[in-house]
Every structure is written in C-alpha cells, then in structure tokens.
Design a protein around this motif. Structure first.
Motif, PDB file in Angstrom:
ATOM      1  N   THR B   3      30.748  73.042  54.860  1.00 18.32           N
ATOM      2  CA  THR B   3      29.912  72.169  54.259  1.00 18.32           C
ATOM      3  C   THR B   3      30.573  70.849  54.394  1.00 18.32           C
ATOM      4  O   THR B   3      31.327  70.575  54.050  1.00 18.32           O
ATOM      5  CB  THR B   3      29.763  72.634  52.688  1.00 18.32           C
ATOM      6  OG1 THR B   3      29.412  74.047  52.532  1.00 18.32           O
ATOM      7  CG2 THR B   3      28.610  71.567  51.673  1.00 18.32           C
ATOM      8  N   THR B  52      20.544  65.731  49.387  1.00 16.03           N
ATOM      9  CA  THR B  52      21.171  65.757  47.813  1.00 16.03           C
ATOM     10  C   THR B  52      21.468  64.292  47.271  1.00 16.03           C
ATOM     11  O   THR B  52      21.248  63.325  48.252  1.00 16.03           O
ATOM     12  CB  THR B  52      22.563  66.423  47.655  1.00 16.03           C
ATOM     13  OG1 THR B  52      23.273  65.661  48.553  1.00 16.03           O
ATOM     14  CG2 THR B  52      22.525  67.920  48.518  1.00 16.03           C
ATOM     15  N   THR B  56      26.179  65.382  43.891  1.00 10.80           N
ATOM     16  CA  THR B  56      26.132  66.701  44.285  1.00 10.80           C
ATOM     17  C   THR B  56      26.751  66.957  45.544  1.00 10.80           C
ATOM     18  O   THR B  56      27.331  68.049  45.882  1.00 10.80           O
ATOM     19  CB  THR B  56      24.621  67.068  44.260  1.00 10.80           C
ATOM     20  OG1 THR B  56      23.960  66.754  43.001  1.00 10.80           O
ATOM     21  CG2 THR B  56      24.347  68.593  44.473  1.00 10.80           C
ATOM     22  N   SER B  59      30.664  66.808  45.539  1.00 11.52           N
ATOM     23  CA  SER B  59      31.393  67.759  44.930  1.00 11.52           C
ATOM     24  C   SER B  59      31.180  69.239  45.539  1.00 11.52           C
ATOM     25  O   SER B  59      32.149  70.316  45.437  1.00 11.52           O
ATOM     26  CB  SER B  59      30.644  67.942  43.362  1.00 11.52           C
ATOM     27  OG  SER B  59      29.311  68.342  43.615  1.00 11.52           O
ATOM     28  N   GLN B  60      30.321  69.315  46.438  1.00 13.47           N
ATOM     29  CA  GLN B  60      30.167  70.670  47.183  1.00 13.47           C
ATOM     30  C   GLN B  60      30.904  70.726  48.563  1.00 13.47           C
ATOM     31  O   GLN B  60      30.751  71.643  49.329  1.00 13.47           O
ATOM     32  CB  GLN B  60      28.817  70.949  47.427  1.00 13.47           C
ATOM     33  CG  GLN B  60      28.131  71.374  46.202  1.00 13.47           C
ATOM     34  CD  GLN B  60      26.499  71.646  46.074  1.00 13.47           C
ATOM     35  OE1 GLN B  60      25.977  71.524  47.443  1.00 13.47           O
ATOM     36  NE2 GLN B  60      25.748  71.895  45.086  1.00 13.47           N
ATOM     37  N   ASP B  62      33.366  70.425  51.779  1.00  9.06           N
ATOM     38  CA  ASP B  62      34.708  70.449  52.407  1.00  9.06           C
ATOM     39  C   ASP B  62      35.035  69.166  53.254  1.00  9.06           C
ATOM     40  O   ASP B  62      36.116  69.169  53.604  1.00  9.06           O
ATOM     41  CB  ASP B  62      34.779  71.738  53.543  1.00  9.06           C
ATOM     42  CG  ASP B  62      34.048  73.159  52.642  1.00  9.06           C
ATOM     43  OD1 ASP B  62      34.906  73.268  51.920  1.00  9.06           O
ATOM     44  OD2 ASP B  62      33.499  73.641  53.395  1.00  9.06           O
ATOM     45  N   LYS B  86      36.057  69.669  45.698  1.00  4.70           N
ATOM     46  CA  LYS B  86      36.560  70.590  46.156  1.00  4.70           C
ATOM     47  C   LYS B  86      38.002  70.545  46.447  1.00  4.70           C
ATOM     48  O   LYS B  86      38.328  69.569  47.173  1.00  4.70           O
ATOM     49  CB  LYS B  86      35.884  71.144  47.281  1.00  4.70           C
ATOM     50  CG  LYS B  86      34.671  72.134  46.971  1.00  4.70           C
ATOM     51  CD  LYS B  86      34.273  72.688  48.439  1.00  4.70           C
ATOM     52  CE  LYS B  86      33.222  74.031  48.449  1.00  4.70           C
ATOM     53  NZ  LYS B  86      32.766  74.311  49.708  1.00  4.70           N
TER      54      LYS B  86
END
Lengths: 285, 285
Positions: B3, B52, B56, B59-60, B62, B86
C-alpha cells in the motif's frame, strides 16, 4: 547571377553553395578556402565547379559571397574595392557584425560596386564543409542589411537562395546589431560563463554527478560554438554586447537580491515575468 | 510495500504513481491532492486506487511519498512525526532541497520512523497529473539521500520504481544540494534573468525580429518552469544558490572584462575552456 564566387567554405559557405546549386543547377560556383579538405569535399560533392584563388574568382563572378570570419570579410571588402570586377556584380556576406561590415564596404560602394549585407541566423557547433546542409538555414531568419544593392539585385539574390527556405527580413545595420547582440551574442556569452562556472564546481565535489539534466544541457548547448568565430564576434561587437551583458547582470542582480532577502513576492513576480517572456520569445512573428 | 500513499499528484507525483503501478500492478495506491482534477484524472486512468485524506492515507501505507512543493513536504514531515503510522513504514519525498528536508525529518526519525530522501532530476514546464508519464524520468538521475532507511527498504523502494528506468545515485544531503544548486538552480536563475533581459530589448526596437534562433530558445527554455515551484526552491535553497550565482557572475565579469579590453587571447581562452567544459558536462558518467 550565372557565376558565383564563394570565399570560405566553412559550415555556412558550404551550406550557401548547396542552396545555390539546388536553386539553380546550371550555376557555376567558384570557391576558395584556406582548408584544402573543404575544397576537395565540395568539388567531390559536385557543388563547387572550380577551385580558384580570390582574385580570379572575384573577377569572374556575378555574385561574390564572403563567408569567412568577420575580420577576414572586412579585409576582403577592402581588397575588392581596389580590384577590377565584372560590371553589375553584387557583393554580399554572411557575417554577424553588420555595422562594422557596412563601414568596411564603404570604399567598395564608393567605387560603384553594389553591396548587400546578409546574415543567416542559424548554425551549429559543427564546422567545415562536411557539415553544410541544404536545410541548415530552413525556417530560420536570414537578415538582409542593404548597402547600395538595387531592388532587382536583392530579388535575384533571394531567388538564388530559394531552395534554402529562408525567412528574409530587412533591417538597418544598427537594428541588426542590437537585435543579434541581444538574441545571440548575449546568450552565447552567458552560456560560456555558465559552462565555465559549473564544471569546476562539479569536479571539486569529487562525486558521481549522475546523468546531466536536460535543463543544464540546453542552457549551455551553445557553449560548444567555435572559439575562433566567437572570439572574432565578441571583438567586433563590443559596444552592443557590453550593454547587453550589463542589462542581463542587472536582471540577475535583481533576482539575486530577492533571493538573498527571501522576498518571495519579488521572486515569484520575476519568475512569472520570465515565464511569460520566454513564451513570447518563441512566438512565430 | 503493498500500500503506497502519495501526497500530491502533480507532474512528479503522477509520474511516480504510474511507475509504481507499472512495476507492481497489484499495489494499492492511495492519494490526495488539493486539486480535484488531478485526483479524478489518476483514478480514471486506473493508476490511483482510492482517494483519501492525508491522515487516512498515511496511516494505512507501507510507503509514503511526499510529492508536494518543498515547504509542504517539510510541514508533512512534521505532521507525520506526531501520527500513528504502520510499523516498518518508509517515508520518502521527491523534493529538491535535501538539507532542509532531512532537517525537517529529524523529529520523524527520532520517533523511530524510517526516512529516505529522493530527488528525480527531470521534469517539464508542463504541470499536473495529465502530464505525468511512465518514461518522464527514464535515463535521468534519481538521487537518494538516506536518513535512516535500511538497505532492505532502499532496495525495495528501488524495485518498486523499476519500471521507471531510473539512474539511482546515493549522495549526502550537502553533496546533493551543492550539486543541484550548480547544475539546476543556477541554470534556472540564469535562464529567468536572460528571458527578462532579452524580451524588453526586442520589444523596445519595434521591428520584426524574425524567427527566434535555436540558441536563444535553448538557453532560455527552462525559464518556462513553474513560478510557484521555483519560488519555493529559491527560497529554501538560498545559501548554496547565492554562492553559485556569485561564481557565475565572476565568470561573466571575467569574460566581460576581456571583451571590454579587446583582449582576444583571453576571450579565446575562456570560450575554448567553455567549449571543453560543455563537452565534459554532457559525458555520460
């Protein structure tokens, strides 16, 4: 204009010869050059008919094209003023310093010979006959600065260059020199200084500088121009060029001041103006 | 790196998204941009998976790529230092001021997050997502300036950019900034000043200036660069740039002096050196 004499078969002289031969295949082109390779190349190419010396070529020609560096063009004009030339001959040149060349053509014109200054606004960092091309000057400006040529002669010369697809503009010598100083001599001076400033900085860092960016290469491309030619141009075009350099340095100082003061509004205004100026510069007119 | 979150889908952000998608079609690309057109364009193109907001997306992810102007990159780094990200995430950027960006990344790195600075050395005067291209950066340098990324992370990031055919070089922030100042910022400053100097001169003459010469257009081409971006760069990179401008002005003064003095030997030496320098600048290394 059945017999043309070209003095100098460098990049531009060779290109002019190719254009004339393509426009009128029955023309006789006489030529001389201090470099035997250029002469051999153009004779072998079937463009130059006969290699001559300056006096023989000039005396037989209906059209004399002086295609040497500027200082040599001025000397040739002096020499021609004392020679026996064909009645109705047109003398022209391809040099970049029109005021000094027109001044040097005064004795010739006083002797009753017709002179038309010319200046093609294209070139290459490549030199010599082997790099001359029929299309080298296509869609570029070819400035005409008239001395005392007749309208008929000017028309005949333009016709003889028809195959070159040139964009002719007539200017006075003063207009030409100011324009060329701003649009050609200044960018060359800047490119030379830029290349000389940047390379030592990179070398001093002793790192892999990676692949050179396109902007760096574009901005300095014309620094590859011929040192002999540009030494002659810078020497013969001092007054206009010094003024242009000063004007440029004022602009750079203004930008430097805004940067030093962290004056974002002023930086933005100047960059925006430059952006707009560059777009106007590339507009076809 | 399944991601990826890209903050900013301008020319470079959109190009990075295309490269990543081409390298790994199964990747999820989250993105945000202040310009809705850019977002719509990249979603419609099938490159960006989901639009996004910053929090958001970050935070999601990689991999977080900051592809905004430099000042916004620094702000984002500050914001990221206080956010829950993450584990193992790599934060990177594409900004041109590596010392200031690495400094701004200190709180993030102190919070245990891995940061790797990046800077692709290519662009365009065109802007926005619609001008992003898979091959925009191909065969250009992509400088990597490591903060605290692991060799594995650096390798993974390079692999994820595999489809871009980039030429990676690792430098320190200081080396990078000096190099880019000399090879990119200085040429831009010069091109801006040159465009601003030349256009008024031509306009003041009130003549047909003919077709602009290639040298003029090349030397000023990068003056078409984006004013917002260059205002940000010039403001954040003052010290190195002022030094480069001074070095350039010294070179131009030296040439100006030789011209003013009609010192042909000095002019020739300088033009010859510039000629050689330009040829060295274009050598692939």
């Amino acid at each position: 204009m059945e017999t043309v004499f070209i003095n100098g078969l460098g990049l531009i002289g060779a290109t002019m010869a190719r254009i004339i031969k393509a426009s009128n295949p029955t023309v006789t082109i006489l030529a001389t050059d201090f470099n035997q390779e250029n002469l051999d190349y153009m004779v072998d190419a079937g463009v130059v008919t006969t290699v001559t010396d300056f006096t023989t070529g000039a005396s037989q020609a209906d059209l004399i094209i002086l295609a040497t560096p500027v200082s040599a063009i001025r000397e040739s004009l002096n020499d021609l003023a004392t020679m026996a030339l064909k009645p109705g001959v047109l003398v022209t040149d391809v040099g970049s310093s029109k005021e000094s060349i027109l001044a040097a053509a005064q004795p010739l014109m006083a002797a009753g010979v017709h002179f038309l200054g010319g200046h093609p606004m294209a070139g290459s960092h490549l030199t010599g006959s082997a790099n001359g091309r029929l299309d080298l000057l296509a869609n570029h400006s070819f400035f005409l600065i008239n001395g005392n040529a007749t309208p008929t002669q000017i028309k005949a010369y333009q016709d003889l260059l028809g195959a070159g697809q040139l964009h002719f503009s007539e200017l006075t010598a003063s207009q030409h020199d100011q324009l060329v100083s701003a649009t050609s001599h200044l960018p060359h001076a800047v490119a030379f200084a830029l290349a000389n400033a940047i390379l030592p900085k990179i070398k001093a860092m002793d790192i892999d500088p990676g692949i050179p960016a396109g902007g760096l290469l574009d901005t300095t491309r014309i620094a590859k121009a011929d040192p002999d030619m540009w030494t002659a141009i810078f020497t013969s075009e001092r007054a206009d060029l010094l003024e242009q350099i000063d004007g440029f340095q004022d602009q750079l100082d203004r930008l430097r001041t805004a940067i030093a003061n962290e004056d974002q509004a002023s930086i933005h205004t100047q960059v925006q103006a430059a952006n707009q100026a560059r777009r106007e510069l590339e507009q076809p007119r």
